[in-house]
Motif scaffolding. Structure first.
Motif, PDB file in Angstrom:
ATOM      1  N   GLY A  18       0.813  -1.209   0.000  1.00 45.74           N
ATOM      2  CA  GLY A  18       0.000   0.000   0.000  1.00 45.74           C
ATOM      3  C   GLY A  18       0.847   1.260   0.000  1.00 45.74           C
ATOM      4  N   LEU A  19       1.953   1.232   0.757  1.00 42.78           N
ATOM      5  CA  LEU A  19       2.851   2.388   0.805  1.00 42.78           C
ATOM      6  C   LEU A  19       3.496   2.633  -0.554  1.00 42.78           C
ATOM      7  CD1 LEU A  19       4.222   4.584   2.461  1.00 42.78           C
ATOM      8  CD2 LEU A  19       5.984   2.916   3.106  1.00 42.78           C
ATOM      9  N   ARG A  20       3.884   1.535  -1.238  1.00 41.91           N
ATOM     10  CA  ARG A  20       4.486   1.685  -2.568  1.00 41.91           C
ATOM     11  C   ARG A  20       3.489   2.287  -3.560  1.00 41.91           C
ATOM     12  NH1 ARG A  20       7.047  -3.519  -1.538  1.00 41.91           N
ATOM     13  NH2 ARG A  20       5.358  -4.540  -2.703  1.00 41.91           N
ATOM     14  N   VAL A  21       2.228   1.816  -3.500  1.00 42.11           N
ATOM     15  CA  VAL A  21       1.191   2.374  -4.375  1.00 42.11           C
ATOM     16  C   VAL A  21       0.968   3.851  -4.075  1.00 42.11           C
ATOM     17  CG1 VAL A  21      -1.261   2.300  -4.959  1.00 42.11           C
ATOM     18  CG2 VAL A  21       0.039   0.172  -4.755  1.00 42.11           C
ATOM     19  N   LEU A  22       0.948   4.195  -2.767  1.00 47.46           N
ATOM     20  CA  LEU A  22       0.762   5.589  -2.369  1.00 47.46           C
ATOM     21  C   LEU A  22       1.879   6.466  -2.918  1.00 47.46           C
ATOM     22  CD1 LEU A  22      -0.590   7.835  -0.727  1.00 47.46           C
ATOM     23  CD2 LEU A  22       0.771   7.094   1.247  1.00 47.46           C
ATOM     24  N   LEU A  23       3.121   6.014  -2.781  1.00 47.12           N
ATOM     25  CA  LEU A  23       4.256   6.791  -3.280  1.00 47.12           C
ATOM     26  C   LEU A  23       4.213   6.923  -4.800  1.00 47.12           C
ATOM     27  CD1 LEU A  23       7.128   5.409  -1.004  1.00 47.12           C
ATOM     28  CD2 LEU A  23       5.999   7.637  -0.868  1.00 47.12           C
ATOM     29  N   LEU A  24       3.849   5.815  -5.475  1.00 47.07           N
ATOM     30  CA  LEU A  24       3.783   5.844  -6.935  1.00 47.07           C
ATOM     31  C   LEU A  24       2.714   6.820  -7.415  1.00 47.07           C
ATOM     32  CD1 LEU A  24       4.593   4.747  -9.716  1.00 47.07           C
ATOM     33  CD2 LEU A  24       2.899   2.919  -9.385  1.00 47.07           C
ATOM     34  N   LEU A  25       1.521   6.765  -6.825  1.00 43.99           N
ATOM     35  CA  LEU A  25       0.441   7.657  -7.230  1.00 43.99           C
ATOM     36  C   LEU A  25       0.755   9.112  -6.875  1.00 43.99           C
ATOM     37  CD1 LEU A  25      -2.721   5.535  -6.325  1.00 43.99           C
ATOM     38  CD2 LEU A  25      -1.736   5.964  -8.585  1.00 43.99           C
ATOM     39  N   THR A  26       1.462   9.315  -5.749  1.00 42.35           N
ATOM     40  CA  THR A  26       1.846  10.676  -5.380  1.00 42.35           C
ATOM     41  C   THR A  26       2.777  11.276  -6.421  1.00 42.35           C
ATOM     42  OG1 THR A  26       1.607  10.223  -3.016  1.00 42.35           O
ATOM     43  CG2 THR A  26       3.001  12.092  -3.637  1.00 42.35           C
ATOM     44  N   VAL A  27       3.732  10.482  -6.882  1.00 38.74           N
ATOM     45  CA  VAL A  27       4.674  10.963  -7.897  1.00 38.74           C
ATOM     46  C   VAL A  27       3.951  11.199  -9.223  1.00 38.74           C
ATOM     47  CG1 VAL A  27       6.683  10.354  -9.287  1.00 38.74           C
ATOM     48  CG2 VAL A  27       6.687   9.913  -6.832  1.00 38.74           C
TER      49      VAL A  27
END
Length: 204
Positions: A18-27
């Motif tokens: 979930g954290l990786r998805v959050l970081l990816l979508l934030t970028v």
């Protein structure tokens, strides 16, 4: 114990995913997408991207999207404004007074008398947009009727041929958007800048 350990491990993997998805979508959506949209706007619509600013003699005099006050008989005047102390972009809004509110009715009659005296017309002939503010208080346009009504007064104040000023008004009448939306209108700032360039006196 083994079951608890497995549950915690699974929870950790899910949290990390979930954290990786959050970081990816934030970028992607917080950085890359806004930068891409900004780049396209700067290339395809540079004037609009910078606020549709209008310059006169090398200085910015305003935006064609935001109305402003013009004082004196030598300028075309815009609609009344209820935004703050008038045309305040930080306080955009209407008076929110109802059509039968006595304060609004008094203000309309006061404006009617002032505009009629200023432009030398019958009070009954004053256009509605000279009497009431727009919903935003920042409308940069007036009706062609109101602009035409002001032409003789502006020409007289500037010592110009009335026919020339009336022609300038007609040059700045904008039609309906896409031919069907809204009503014909005149951008007051653009008209005053054109007037200033024509006569070369005063400051907008």
């Amino acid at each position: 114990m083994t079951s608890l350990t497995a549950t915690l491990a699974a929870l950790g993997r899910q949290s990390l995913a979930g954290l990786r998805v959050l970081l990816l979508l934030t970028v992607l959506l917080g950085v890359a997408y806004p930068l891409a949209v900004t780049a396209v706007a700067q290339v395809a619509f540079p004037r609009q991207a910078h606020g549709s600013m209008i310059e006169l003699d090398g200085r910015t005099v305003g935006s064609s999207l935001v109305g402003q006050a013009f004082e004196g008989p030598e300028w075309f005047h815009g609609r009344p404004s209820a935004a703050g102390d008038g045309y305040d972009a930080l306080a955009s809004g209407a008076s929110n007074l109802g059509p039968e509110n006595p304060d609004l009715l008094a203000a309309v009659e006061e404006r009617r008398a002032a505009v009629a005296a200023q432009d030398g017309v019958d009070p009954d002939d004053v256009p509605p947009d000279a009497l009431t503010a727009s919903a935003s208080g920042l409308d940069p346009h007036v009706s062609p009727e109101y602009a035409r009504q002001q032409a003789d007064r502006v020409a007289s104040a500037r010592g110009l041929d009335p026919a020339e000023v009336r022609g300038l008004v007609e040059e700045h009448v904008q039609g309906r958007t896409l031919g069907v939306l809204g009503a014909p209108r005149v951008n007051v700032l653009e008209l005053n800048v054109a007037l200033e360039r024509r006569s070369g006196a005063g400051e907008p």
